[in-house]
Scaffold this motif. Sequence first.
Motif, PDB file in Angstrom:
ATOM      1  N   LYS A   1       0.844  -1.191   0.000  1.00 44.23           N
ATOM      2  CA  LYS A   1       0.000   0.000   0.000  1.00 44.23           C
ATOM      3  C   LYS A   1       0.878   1.238   0.000  1.00 44.23           C
ATOM      4  N   ILE A   2       0.575   2.184  -0.888  1.00 41.56           N
ATOM      5  CA  ILE A   2       1.211   3.501  -0.871  1.00 41.56           C
ATOM      6  C   ILE A   2       0.170   4.477  -0.335  1.00 41.56           C
ATOM      7  N   VAL A   3       0.514   5.141   0.784  1.00 47.02           N
ATOM      8  CA  VAL A   3      -0.479   5.969   1.480  1.00 47.02           C
ATOM      9  C   VAL A   3       0.054   7.386   1.649  1.00 47.02           C
ATOM     10  N   ASP A   4      -0.874   8.341   1.866  1.00 48.34           N
ATOM     11  CA  ASP A   4      -0.458   9.725   2.090  1.00 48.34           C
ATOM     12  C   ASP A   4      -0.087   9.920   3.563  1.00 48.34           C
ATOM     13  N   LYS A   5       0.199  11.170   3.942  1.00 45.14           N
ATOM     14  CA  LYS A   5       0.694  11.423   5.296  1.00 45.14           C
ATOM     15  C   LYS A   5      -0.340  11.129   6.372  1.00 45.14           C
ATOM     16  N   ALA A   6      -1.609  11.064   5.992  1.00 45.71           N
ATOM     17  CA  ALA A   6      -2.669  10.727   6.947  1.00 45.71           C
ATOM     18  C   ALA A   6      -2.992   9.236   6.932  1.00 45.71           C
ATOM     19  N   GLY A   7      -2.264   8.466   6.111  1.00 43.36           N
ATOM     20  CA  GLY A   7      -2.504   7.027   6.062  1.00 43.36           C
ATOM     21  C   GLY A   7      -3.573   6.606   5.083  1.00 43.36           C
ATOM     22  N   ARG A   8      -4.038   7.535   4.230  1.00 41.40           N
ATOM     23  CA  ARG A   8      -5.067   7.196   3.244  1.00 41.40           C
ATOM     24  C   ARG A   8      -4.415   6.574   2.012  1.00 41.40           C
ATOM     25  N   PRO A   9      -4.845   5.377   1.625  1.00 43.10           N
ATOM     26  CA  PRO A   9      -4.185   4.682   0.507  1.00 43.10           C
ATOM     27  C   PRO A   9      -4.579   5.269  -0.841  1.00 43.10           C
ATOM     28  N   PHE A  10      -3.607   5.345  -1.738  1.00 43.62           N
ATOM     29  CA  PHE A  10      -3.904   5.692  -3.120  1.00 43.62           C
ATOM     30  C   PHE A  10      -4.486   4.460  -3.813  1.00 43.62           C
ATOM     31  N   ASN A  11      -5.275   4.718  -4.849  1.00 44.70           N
ATOM     32  CA  ASN A  11      -6.056   3.667  -5.506  1.00 44.70           C
ATOM     33  C   ASN A  11      -5.397   3.268  -6.831  1.00 44.70           C
ATOM     34  N   PRO A  12      -4.634   2.173  -6.842  1.00 41.54           N
ATOM     35  CA  PRO A  12      -3.981   1.775  -8.104  1.00 41.54           C
ATOM     36  C   PRO A  12      -4.967   1.344  -9.175  1.00 41.54           C
ATOM     37  N   LYS A  13      -6.125   0.865  -8.749  1.00 41.26           N
ATOM     38  CA  LYS A  13      -7.126   0.405  -9.721  1.00 41.26           C
ATOM     39  C   LYS A  13      -7.699   1.572 -10.522  1.00 41.26           C
ATOM     40  N   ALA A  14      -7.676   2.769  -9.919  1.00 40.03           N
ATOM     41  CA  ALA A  14      -8.224   3.959 -10.576  1.00 40.03           C
ATOM     42  C   ALA A  14      -7.128   4.794 -11.236  1.00 40.03           C
ATOM     43  N   GLY A  15      -5.921   4.252 -11.367  1.00 39.58           N
ATOM     44  CA  GLY A  15      -4.832   4.969 -12.024  1.00 39.58           C
ATOM     45  C   GLY A  15      -4.123   5.966 -11.139  1.00 39.58           C
ATOM     46  N   GLU A  16      -4.324   5.882  -9.800  1.00 38.99           N
ATOM     47  CA  GLU A  16      -3.653   6.808  -8.900  1.00 38.99           C
ATOM     48  C   GLU A  16      -2.193   6.399  -8.647  1.00 38.99           C
ATOM     49  N   ILE A  17      -1.846   5.184  -8.994  1.00 35.36           N
ATOM     50  CA  ILE A  17      -0.464   4.714  -8.919  1.00 35.36           C
ATOM     51  C   ILE A  17      -0.129   4.101 -10.272  1.00 35.36           C
ATOM     52  N   VAL A  18       0.913   4.635 -10.923  1.00 34.29           N
ATOM     53  CA  VAL A  18       1.264   4.137 -12.254  1.00 34.29           C
ATOM     54  C   VAL A  18       2.767   3.832 -12.300  1.00 34.29           C
TER      55      VAL A  18
ATOM     56  N   VAL B   1      11.575  -9.115   1.892  1.00 34.31           N
ATOM     57  CA  VAL B   1      10.887  -9.965   2.865  1.00 34.31           C
ATOM     58  C   VAL B   1      11.674 -11.265   2.931  1.00 34.31           C
ATOM     59  N   LYS B   2      12.072 -11.683   4.134  1.00 35.67           N
ATOM     60  CA  LYS B   2      13.062 -12.748   4.259  1.00 35.67           C
ATOM     61  C   LYS B   2      12.498 -14.129   4.562  1.00 35.67           C
ATOM     62  N   MET B   3      11.191 -14.247   4.743  1.00 41.70           N
ATOM     63  CA  MET B   3      10.619 -15.572   4.921  1.00 41.70           C
ATOM     64  C   MET B   3       9.180 -15.583   4.433  1.00 41.70           C
ATOM     65  N   GLU B   4       8.684 -16.792   4.152  1.00 38.20           N
ATOM     66  CA  GLU B   4       7.340 -16.925   3.632  1.00 38.20           C
ATOM     67  C   GLU B   4       6.318 -16.433   4.655  1.00 38.20           C
ATOM     68  N   GLY B   5       5.115 -16.175   4.158  1.00 35.86           N
ATOM     69  CA  GLY B   5       4.029 -15.657   4.974  1.00 35.86           C
ATOM     70  C   GLY B   5       3.311 -14.573   4.205  1.00 35.86           C
ATOM     71  N   THR B   6       2.301 -13.983   4.822  1.00 32.67           N
ATOM     72  CA  THR B   6       1.566 -12.878   4.211  1.00 32.67           C
ATOM     73  C   THR B   6       1.895 -11.596   4.977  1.00 32.67           C
ATOM     74  N   TYR B   7       2.327 -10.567   4.231  1.00 42.14           N
ATOM     75  CA  TYR B   7       2.802  -9.324   4.838  1.00 42.14           C
ATOM     76  C   TYR B   7       2.078  -8.125   4.240  1.00 42.14           C
ATOM     77  N   LEU B   8       1.849  -7.129   5.093  1.00 43.77           N
ATOM     78  CA  LEU B   8       1.361  -5.836   4.641  1.00 43.77           C
ATOM     79  C   LEU B   8       2.532  -4.863   4.699  1.00 43.77           C
ATOM     80  N   VAL B   9       2.953  -4.362   3.530  1.00 46.52           N
ATOM     81  CA  VAL B   9       4.031  -3.381   3.442  1.00 46.52           C
ATOM     82  C   VAL B   9       3.406  -2.032   3.106  1.00 46.52           C
ATOM     83  N   GLU B  10       3.649  -1.045   3.966  1.00 48.37           N
ATOM     84  CA  GLU B  10       3.081   0.286   3.762  1.00 48.37           C
ATOM     85  C   GLU B  10       4.186   1.269   3.419  1.00 48.37           C
ATOM     86  N   VAL B  11       3.963   2.035   2.338  1.00 49.41           N
ATOM     87  CA  VAL B  11       4.882   3.094   1.920  1.00 49.41           C
ATOM     88  C   VAL B  11       4.172   4.417   2.191  1.00 49.41           C
ATOM     89  N   ARG B  12       4.584   5.081   3.279  1.00 51.01           N
ATOM     90  CA  ARG B  12       3.917   6.333   3.668  1.00 51.01           C
ATOM     91  C   ARG B  12       4.690   7.524   3.118  1.00 51.01           C
TER      92      ARG B  12
END
Length: 329
Positions: free
Chosen positions: A215-232, A309-320
């Motif tokens: 997830k790429i989020v703004d300074k308030a933690g609101r995620p940008f929407n890649p499906k709507a072309g907000e992340i290219v 990420v150094k081992m298997e599993g499911t991770y949430l990575v946030e880019v603020r």
Amino acid sequence: MKTNRIKIVALVGLGLAVGACSKIENGFQSDNIRYKSDIIYCKRGMSLTMSDRINADGSTPPYTFELLNLRDAQTGEPAPAEFFNDYEILSFKNGMVFNAETDTTVELLNLKREVVKKPPMEFNTVSGQVIFNRASANLPLGRYKFDVNFTNARGTKLFKDLATIEIVDPSIDDMFEVTYEAATGSDALEKFTTTTAPKLSCSKVSNEGARVILKIVDKAGRPFNPKAGEIVKRGDRPMFESHVKFNPVITTDTALICDFEVAPFPLSKLVDKAGTDWGYLNYYRIPAAFAQIDGLPNNNVNPVFGFRVKMEGTYLVEVRLPSVTRVTR
């Protein structure tokens, strides 16, 4: 005079005879062999955890080590069967390495991998290193002591309680590594201005699968929407899916999702066909229509970041993005 001379010769001869009968010890064997630290941590489930070598303290080589009497540090009871059982783990065949440019399907990847059966812990008799593999996920938490037999030409000596193995769960810092953080703004003429670097963080969602939810989020933690072309993507520069192409990246309203199959992810640095080493970098753009950079109006946002990420599993990575506000329409 002649008599005294005969006596001296006789005494010297007697001394040589006595010396010849004495046993000559071979080599040197220290009483102080040791590890750098007498606590060896096993972060269970990691692909590889390895202790330091045993310091033989100047003992004469060659020498060998033998691990003995692995036991519970508190009760003295023998270590549980999980230490010695064989488990199936997936590993690369000898001489095989991953190549992100050519290993583009799970089928191609599997040509380089094989299932092997191994105990979670192995002991190197030459170096004395204690080695754990990803089957260590099966080990119970706790502390375990062991003794070591040390053998060289001088003989064999037992070193009791040489070290303690502590089985622990890895922290998020063990599982996740940030390798790069930077960002620029760019106007309609592609004039670039450096802005506040993004801050990456990671949380583990579960032990299941091998997935990164980015997830790429703004300074308030609101995620940008890649499906709507907000992340290219940015031209031909690497992005999330450049590092592993086994599965298509899933795009949602809030995230980019990658099933990476094998850890660590990325497994190796990305080197393109022209020989450019991109490391673990990801390049993205948030068009100016969807973002406002503090003090820099009408600019696109160009975050650049790298992580592993150094081992298997499911991770949430946030880019603020600390100086960016998401613009909604």
